[in-house]
Structure formats: structure tokens, C-alpha cells
Design an enzyme around this catalytic site. Sequence first.
Site, mmCIF file in Angstrom:
data_model
loop_
_atom_site.group_PDB
_atom_site.id
_atom_site.type_symbol
_atom_site.label_atom_id
_atom_site.label_comp_id
_atom_site.label_asym_id
_atom_site.label_seq_id
_atom_site.Cartn_x
_atom_site.Cartn_y
_atom_site.Cartn_z
ATOM 1 C CD GLU A 138 -4.418 -5.117 -0.133
ATOM 2 O OE1 GLU A 138 -4.487 -3.943 -0.573
ATOM 3 O OE2 GLU A 138 -4.876 -6.082 -0.765
ATOM 4 C CB CYS B 118 -2.823 3.128 3.124
ATOM 5 S SG CYS B 118 -4.300 2.102 3.282
#
Length: 456
Positions: free
Chosen positions: A210, A244
Site C-alpha cells: 500500500e 496517502c
Amino acid sequence: MSHTTFADMRSFFEKGSTHAFSFRKEQLRLFRQVVLEHEQAIYDALYADLKKSPEEVWATETGLLLQEINYALKHLRKWMQPQKVRTNLLNLPSRSRIYPSAKGVVLIIGTWNFPLQLLLIPVVGAIAAGNCVVLKPSEHAPATASLIEEMMKKTFPAEFLQVVQGDGAAVIPDMLNSYRFDHIFYTGSTAVGKAIYQMAAKTLTPVTLELGGKDPCVVEADANLKVAARRIGIGKFSNAGQMCVSPDYVLVHETVKELFLQELKSCIRKFYGDDASVNDNYGKIINSRQFDRLTAYLSQGKIVYGGQHDRERLYIAPTIMEDITPGAGLLQEEIFGPILPVFAFKNREEALRMIERNSHPLSFYLFTRNPQTQKEWMTSLPFGNGCINNTAWQFTNHNLPFGGIGTSGMGGYHGKHSFEVFTYKKAVMKTPTWFDPAIKYPPFQGKLKLFKRIIR
């Protein structure tokens, strides 16, 4: 952590200790209990590390974690059931099943921007799937890392779950070079993700990565600018932009750029006041290294709002920039902070060319009222996840898999998708003995026409 302890975890798993529904359910209940018991301690730790308010902690950390645990508890029995699948003509009257099976001893590596939930939400899936778990919290959020270790040690036996502390640059390679995990789940930077992927490849260890990227946000001429400004502002400046899934930059149609900027500035004032440094709802930069990296961007274009900063307090004001210098880092690197470049575009082709300079983003955001425009944008770009007329909140929907593509990562999790990350599909066909036709056995001469009818 000694290699003997890893071996003990392997032995605990191979004895079948984690396989039963009752065991997994009890561990999830204990997990939920320890999180609730440490609610105040979690608030204190995240304030110390990132200056997060209790409200932000609950909305973006603790609440999301508890939601995942509750969802897993509700659906675990169903997830664990073998899946019936059809059997082809050749193998009748056999019956076929797919068994979701635990992988074994898994390693989960967290990051510092959401140091609780980005480490522990994957743990929910790993426990639900019946694995033993090794956790590596980020050393850059030390208060939260210490608290997590305390919580896990008091809740779970060491042969089932362990927490490893220390400098990730030294600890992670040491673990991966000396022990083969059955799955590695990493959240963090693309550069470190690549290094982990390379180390995992040596032992053919499966990975979930991720990562990040430059997440574009497009505002078309027909967008509701007031709503767009609010939703972009909260998505960008929550956690001081250290997300993010934050919009990395905005591409706004040239005909509405100035109106959009006015709305965005107004929203920032309403959210954080004229001085965000004294606002309880605005966070701080994680450390001086990140502060220095971010403030270097401030000279790479024109500041049209904000720009104030204080290294001693690790404070950077919510900042809007335009007229970015060609070749600047702001155009090429993931910002990961409270600095938002805004660009004008004339048409979709021009906007696409700008986005393709940093292809395969983790997230993509679009603001428009036109369904056809929405369809065109959604089908013209590769990205991991995103929103239409919103930003960042897709992460909170456990029914959607969260993950990237290409340089922004591989694999998706949340809800049942987390369970699936930490299982493999064990395929089993059961054949009765009462039916055993001779056609399946030699000699095969003269059976070609029949084979062609059955196997096709």
C-alpha cells in the site's frame, strides 16, 4: 526478536491453534476490548506524535479500526465457509469446494501518518483469516508504537502475535533475510516498498504493498465549487496533509479557477481560523526531516495563501500555490503535507497529459455534475481508488477494496478484502468411489472421439 520465537509462532500455527472459528472470534473480541480500554491512551499518543484531536483520532483511526473489527465479527463465520463451485462434465459426479485457508505467519509493517489504524486494520484481516502475526510499527510515531506494543502484549500470547520495534531500515531487512514469512503487508513509501518487494522475491513471499503517489483532483467547469472547495480542503489539510489519499494537486478548469480559489481560501479560514497553529483541529508535521523537505517546496512557485511555518513547533500553515517552476519537485514528488498546487486546464486532453506525467496514482478525484463526463474520466485513467464529488472518504468504506496500481501499490484490503489478503484458496475435488468408468483408464485407443465430446 529471536528467530526461536518466530519458530515458536510457526509451531503454534502448524498445530492448528488458530484455525477454529471460536479461537479467531475470541481474538477479535479481545482486540476490540483492548482498543476500547485504551481509548484515552490512544488520544494521548496520537496527540504526542501528530497533534491529532480526539475527534480526528476517532474519525480517522480508532473508529475505523473498531468498524473493521465489528464487521469481521459479524461476517467471520460466513467468510470461513468453503465455497461450492461447479464441477465440469469430465469429473462428474465429483463435488468441488474452495477452502479459504490461512497462510501462516505473516508480517505487517505500518507507517507513521496514521500509525494506529494503518498498522492494525490489516491485523483484523490476518486474525480473522487464522494467521499468526508479527507487527512492525513505525519508529517515527514513537508514542503510538509504544502503546501498540503494550496493548498487544497484554492481550495476545507471544506465539500468536508479536510486536517488533526499532529502526525499520535495519530491523526489516534483518527479519526478511533470516526468516521466510508467509505474507508481507507493507504500508509506506514507494521506495521502501520496492526494497521490500525485492527482498520478498528471493523467497517467493507474497506481498501486499500500500504505497503512495501524486493523487490528482480535477474540478470541471460545471462543478459545485462551494462543495468542491470544502471537500478538497478537508481531504487535503486533515492530518496536516500527511495522508496517502490526500489530493496532491488540483487541476481546475480555467473558467472557474479564480472562483474556486476564493472558495477554497474561505473554507480554510472557516476550518482552521486565521492562524491554524493555535487551532486544535490542525495537526503538526511528524518530524524535522519531513518539515525541511516540505518547506523546500515553498520556493518552487507562487504562494497565494498560507506559507507560514515554524520549525520549532513543526508547523506549516495550510498553503495554496500556483505558477510552479518547471521541473520543480512539486511537480514530480508526492507532497505528503499541507501544500496544495493548483493548475488551470483548458480541456480534458490537456488535464490528462498533466496527470500522465505521474501515472498510476493511488487515488483520483473528480468534481463534475455531468454523468457523461464522470464516465469518461473514470474509464480514461488507471488508478487504485477514488471519488466523484468527494475526496479521501473512500478509504472509510470497508465494502470497497483499498489499494493502488503499479507504482502506487498492489493488492487491496478492508472488510472481507482484508480476510482474502491473508488467505489462499485451497481447491478440493471430492470424487465418490461408486462410479468409476473404464473410459478414464488405459487403453485409450478408439476413445478419441468420445474424449473430444467430453473435453472441450
